[in-house]
Design a protein around this motif. Structure first.
Motif, PDB file in Angstrom:
ATOM      1  N   VAL A  59      -9.000   3.822   1.839  1.00 60.11           N
ATOM      2  CA  VAL A  59      -8.061   4.094   2.933  1.00 60.11           C
ATOM      3  C   VAL A  59      -6.816   3.227   2.771  1.00 60.11           C
ATOM      4  CG1 VAL A  59      -7.696   3.917   5.432  1.00 60.11           C
ATOM      5  CG2 VAL A  59      -9.804   4.918   4.557  1.00 60.11           C
ATOM      6  N   ARG A  60      -6.975   1.952   2.403  1.00 66.52           N
ATOM      7  CA  ARG A  60      -5.810   1.078   2.181  1.00 66.52           C
ATOM      8  C   ARG A  60      -4.922   1.633   1.071  1.00 66.52           C
ATOM      9  NH1 ARG A  60      -5.657  -4.409   4.006  1.00 66.52           N
ATOM     10  NH2 ARG A  60      -7.397  -4.806   5.393  1.00 66.52           N
ATOM     11  N   ARG A  61      -5.534   2.087   0.002  1.00 65.19           N
ATOM     12  CA  ARG A  61      -4.750   2.662  -1.094  1.00 65.19           C
ATOM     13  C   ARG A  61      -4.041   3.935  -0.626  1.00 65.19           C
ATOM     14  NH1 ARG A  61      -5.479   2.396  -7.135  1.00 65.19           N
ATOM     15  NH2 ARG A  61      -4.208   4.096  -7.894  1.00 65.19           N
ATOM     16  N   THR A  62      -4.721   4.737   0.167  1.00 66.83           N
ATOM     17  CA  THR A  62      -4.117   5.958   0.705  1.00 66.83           C
ATOM     18  C   THR A  62      -2.966   5.614   1.644  1.00 66.83           C
ATOM     19  OG1 THR A  62      -6.261   7.058   0.513  1.00 66.83           O
ATOM     20  CG2 THR A  62      -4.618   8.138   1.888  1.00 66.83           C
ATOM     21  N   ILE A  63      -3.107   4.561   2.448  1.00 66.56           N
ATOM     22  CA  ILE A  63      -2.020   4.104   3.314  1.00 66.56           C
ATOM     23  C   ILE A  63      -0.801   3.760   2.470  1.00 66.56           C
ATOM     24  CG2 ILE A  63      -1.256   2.187   4.793  1.00 66.56           C
ATOM     25  CD1 ILE A  63      -4.110   2.161   5.980  1.00 66.56           C
ATOM     26  N   LEU A  64      -1.006   3.000   1.417  1.00 67.52           N
ATOM     27  CA  LEU A  64       0.092   2.594   0.541  1.00 67.52           C
ATOM     28  C   LEU A  64       0.790   3.805  -0.072  1.00 67.52           C
ATOM     29  CD1 LEU A  64       1.672   0.375  -0.963  1.00 67.52           C
ATOM     30  CD2 LEU A  64      -0.119   0.463  -2.704  1.00 67.52           C
ATOM     31  N   HIS A  65       0.020   4.726  -0.625  1.00 68.58           N
ATOM     32  CA  HIS A  65       0.619   5.890  -1.277  1.00 68.58           C
ATOM     33  C   HIS A  65       1.262   6.845  -0.265  1.00 68.58           C
ATOM     34  CE1 HIS A  65      -0.353   5.100  -5.437  1.00 68.58           C
ATOM     35  NE2 HIS A  65      -1.472   4.555  -4.991  1.00 68.58           N
ATOM     36  N   THR A  66       0.699   6.964   0.912  1.00 71.82           N
ATOM     37  CA  THR A  66       1.314   7.794   1.950  1.00 71.82           C
ATOM     38  C   THR A  66       2.652   7.200   2.374  1.00 71.82           C
ATOM     39  OG1 THR A  66      -0.877   8.481   2.707  1.00 71.82           O
ATOM     40  CG2 THR A  66       0.956   8.825   4.233  1.00 71.82           C
ATOM     41  N   PHE A  67       2.706   5.866   2.490  1.00 68.84           N
ATOM     42  CA  PHE A  67       3.963   5.183   2.829  1.00 68.84           C
ATOM     43  C   PHE A  67       5.015   5.454   1.762  1.00 68.84           C
ATOM     44  CE2 PHE A  67       6.405   1.273   1.862  1.00 68.84           C
ATOM     45  CZ  PHE A  67       7.282   1.320   2.927  1.00 68.84           C
ATOM     46  N   LEU A 133      -1.573  -1.912 -11.339  1.00 63.40           N
ATOM     47  CA  LEU A 133      -2.529  -0.799 -11.367  1.00 63.40           C
ATOM     48  C   LEU A 133      -2.460   0.019 -10.094  1.00 63.40           C
ATOM     49  CD1 LEU A 133      -5.649  -2.477 -13.022  1.00 63.40           C
ATOM     50  CD2 LEU A 133      -4.199  -0.677 -13.978  1.00 63.40           C
ATOM     51  N   ARG A 134      -2.364  -0.647  -8.949  1.00 68.93           N
ATOM     52  CA  ARG A 134      -2.296   0.079  -7.673  1.00 68.93           C
ATOM     53  C   ARG A 134      -1.063   0.958  -7.582  1.00 68.93           C
ATOM     54  NH1 ARG A 134      -4.833  -2.717  -2.912  1.00 68.93           N
ATOM     55  NH2 ARG A 134      -6.946  -3.006  -3.664  1.00 68.93           N
ATOM     56  N   LEU A 135       0.061   0.455  -8.093  1.00 64.39           N
ATOM     57  CA  LEU A 135       1.321   1.182  -7.971  1.00 64.39           C
ATOM     58  C   LEU A 135       1.680   1.990  -9.219  1.00 64.39           C
ATOM     59  CD1 LEU A 135       3.467  -1.577  -6.235  1.00 64.39           C
ATOM     60  CD2 LEU A 135       2.347   0.382  -5.168  1.00 64.39           C
ATOM     61  N   ASP A 136       0.807   1.927 -10.229  1.00 63.20           N
ATOM     62  CA  ASP A 136       1.051   2.620 -11.495  1.00 63.20           C
ATOM     63  C   ASP A 136       2.361   2.180 -12.148  1.00 63.20           C
ATOM     64  OD1 ASP A 136      -1.330   4.073 -11.345  1.00 63.20           O
ATOM     65  OD2 ASP A 136      -0.379   5.597 -10.070  1.00 63.20           O
ATOM     66  N   ILE A 137       2.584   0.848 -12.164  1.00 62.66           N
ATOM     67  CA  ILE A 137       3.743   0.260 -12.837  1.00 62.66           C
ATOM     68  C   ILE A 137       3.261  -0.923 -13.663  1.00 62.66           C
ATOM     69  CG2 ILE A 137       5.439   1.034 -11.123  1.00 62.66           C
ATOM     70  CD1 ILE A 137       5.347  -1.723  -9.853  1.00 62.66           C
ATOM     71  N   SER A 138       4.105  -1.441 -14.527  1.00 66.18           N
ATOM     72  CA  SER A 138       3.716  -2.568 -15.378  1.00 66.18           C
ATOM     73  C   SER A 138       3.762  -3.875 -14.594  1.00 66.18           C
ATOM     74  CB  SER A 138       4.655  -2.667 -16.579  1.00 66.18           C
ATOM     75  OG  SER A 138       5.954  -3.066 -16.148  1.00 66.18           O
ATOM     76  N   ALA A 139       3.081  -4.891 -15.114  1.00 64.43           N
ATOM     77  CA  ALA A 139       3.117  -6.215 -14.484  1.00 64.43           C
ATOM     78  C   ALA A 139       4.537  -6.770 -14.503  1.00 64.43           C
ATOM     79  CB  ALA A 139       2.152  -7.162 -15.195  1.00 64.43           C
ATOM     80  N   GLY A 140       5.301  -6.439 -15.544  1.00 65.85           N
ATOM     81  CA  GLY A 140       6.697  -6.870 -15.609  1.00 65.85           C
ATOM     82  C   GLY A 140       7.534  -6.260 -14.494  1.00 65.85           C
ATOM     83  N   ALA A 141       7.275  -4.996 -14.186  1.00 64.40           N
ATOM     84  CA  ALA A 141       7.990  -4.349 -13.083  1.00 64.40           C
ATOM     85  C   ALA A 141       7.611  -4.999 -11.754  1.00 64.40           C
ATOM     86  CB  ALA A 141       7.697  -2.856 -13.058  1.00 64.40           C
ATOM     87  N   VAL A 142       6.341  -5.362 -11.615  1.00 67.83           N
ATOM     88  CA  VAL A 142       5.902  -6.057 -10.401  1.00 67.83           C
ATOM     89  C   VAL A 142       6.657  -7.369 -10.263  1.00 67.83           C
ATOM     90  CG1 VAL A 142       3.956  -7.170  -9.243  1.00 67.83           C
ATOM     91  CG2 VAL A 142       3.620  -4.985 -10.398  1.00 67.83           C
TER      92      VAL A 142
END
Length: 177
Positions: A59-67, A133-142
């Motif tokens: 649900v937390r991951r879904t909240i993030l992606h819905t946002f 991983l959660r946002l499907d971006i690289s650690a460098g982008a984070v």
């Protein structure tokens, strides 16, 4: 136990924590409650998992992606809307109560990705690779999003040493770096 009972238990036991998490992303209580509701509907319309801890994480991951999806949709709509009115920022000093209100207001100045990275790093206490991983971006982008967030938040909140991405070790497959 039925999925309805699991949902009821999740909302009863963890509902306030889920709303608080969503509030950090959207900055408005009514929108946070709507975001949690949307995430619960999406979660339980697709799956009926058994374990309550796994459901909360989902649900937390879904909240993030819905946002993030909602923000993208708003920006696309704004691009095609001929007349765009921006609401004026109104500071009601009587309602500002300490650091939490200052942080909540400061978070609204961040882009959705920056805000998501800050919330995942400091609210969920995730590492840079986990955020990536959660946002499907690289650690460098984070690191870049956290750095940009620091530069935007420091004038509003003062120096934030915890936001310095260079202070956080990046974990690679071969070990710590």
């Amino acid at each position: 136990m039925s999925w309805e009972a699991d949902l009821d238990r999740l909302v009863t036991d963890r509902g306030p924590a889920l709303v608080a998490y969503a509030y950090l992303l959207v900055g408005d209580m009514a929108s946070a409650e709507d975001l949690v509701q949307d995430a619960l509907v999406r979660t339980y319309s697709r799956r009926r998992p058994e374990e309550i801890t796994w459901v909360e994480a989902y649900v937390r991951r879904t909240i993030l992606h819905t946002f993030l999806d909602g923000y993208r949709a708003k920006t696309r709509f704004a691009a095609v809307t001929p007349l765009v009115a921006t609401p004026e920022a109104v500071d009601d000093e009587a309602s500002v109560a300490g650091d939490r209100a200052d942080v909540a207001r400061a978070l609204t100045t961040l882009s959705p990705r920056e805000r998501a990275c800050v919330v995942l790093r400091f609210y969920d206490d995730l590492t840079l690779p986990e955020i990536g991983l959660r946002l499907d971006i690289s650690a460098g982008a984070v690191k870049r999003y956290l750095s940009d967030a620091r530069h935007k938040l420091e004038p509003l909140l003062g120096p934030q040493p915890g936001l310095a991405a260079e202070d956080v070790a990046t974990i690679t497959k071969g070990g710590a770096r």
